[in-house]
Design a protein around this motif. Sequence first.
Motif: not given
Length: 253
Positions: A208-220, A237-241
């Motif tokens: 699940a992703m909120a920002c997509g570029y590494g700042v919200c940490l929701g995709c860790a 690790a962030r899935v988006c970054r």
Amino acid sequence: MVERLQPAPDCVELVMEFPDDEAPKPGQFYMLSTGDGRDTYLPRPLSFYRTFSPRRMSFLFRVVGPGTQALAALKPRDRLQAMGPLGRGFPVPDQPIRAVLVGGGVGVPPLWSLGRALLERGAKVTALIGARTRSGLLGQAELQALGLEVRTATDDGTRGHRGPVTELLPGLDADQVFACGPEPMLRAVQAFAASRPLPDTYLALEAAMACGYGVCLGCAVERAKPDPELGPYGTYARVCREGPVFRWDEVKF
Ligand SMILES: Cc1cc2nc3c(=O)[nH]c(=O)nc-3n(C[C@H](O)[C@H](O)[C@H](O)COP(=O)(O)OP(=O)(O)OC[C@H]3O[C@@H](n4cnc5c(N)ncnc54)[C@H](O)[C@@H]3O)c2cc1C
Ligand code: FES
């Protein structure tokens, strides 16, 4: 958006024209939304699927909730907002390797551009695609049109091998395996890579992703081995970054 296709009852392919021509790498994704208040507040991550020209590409997705419903309701000439390309894609080796691509359900989209890039480098590429039943098998004709050998598997045996698509892996000679699909399928590919061993096996993860570029940490996701150089941030690790593509032994999921 220039064209809307419906390759399966619950899946839509949108062909889009982009204002710029920043070519995405296989496995990268975009954050998409209608941008007009019709959908959710947050955009949704989708891998790009087919590229037709530097500025024209498509997205193939299953309609599962409000974000994908709003995207699926778009009509030709409607505008939508796209941010990308984002994330770390699949590493494409320059040598002519024997590659096996494994796609489950809507995990097939990133494999189209990967298959094409591998073929351009002289690789022998076999694609294994799986679904619950044959109407859920996506991208078979499109992958074959690229020149890939395609084998199929369905849980109910209505097309191809009966059972999980990963059961086809042991019968193939592969230097590298690249996979995208549901978690149980990725775990089976991970176990296969460990058993051979096949170190250059790569998995495209979803989160699940909120920002997509590494700042919200929701995709860790948890790293298999913490990175001491990153201090307290080295455990995840962030899935988006750092992803969405990881080597099979980089993460726990
Ligand atoms: C990097 C990345 C690339 C992706 N690429 C693709 C792609 O190419 N094609 C594609 O179809 N999807 C893809 N996804 C998944 C896609 O982002 C989600 O399906 C989408 O965000 C769901 O949004 P929604 O608002 O429609 O549903 P939500 O309200 O977010 O979810 C609705 C319900 O569906 C469930 N759900 C969510 N995602 C899925 C799913 N993938 N399959 C089944 N059930 C689900 C949720 O748990 C929830 O119960 C990708 C995800 C990531 C992180
Ligand atoms: S989605 Fe925000 S950090 Fe990854």
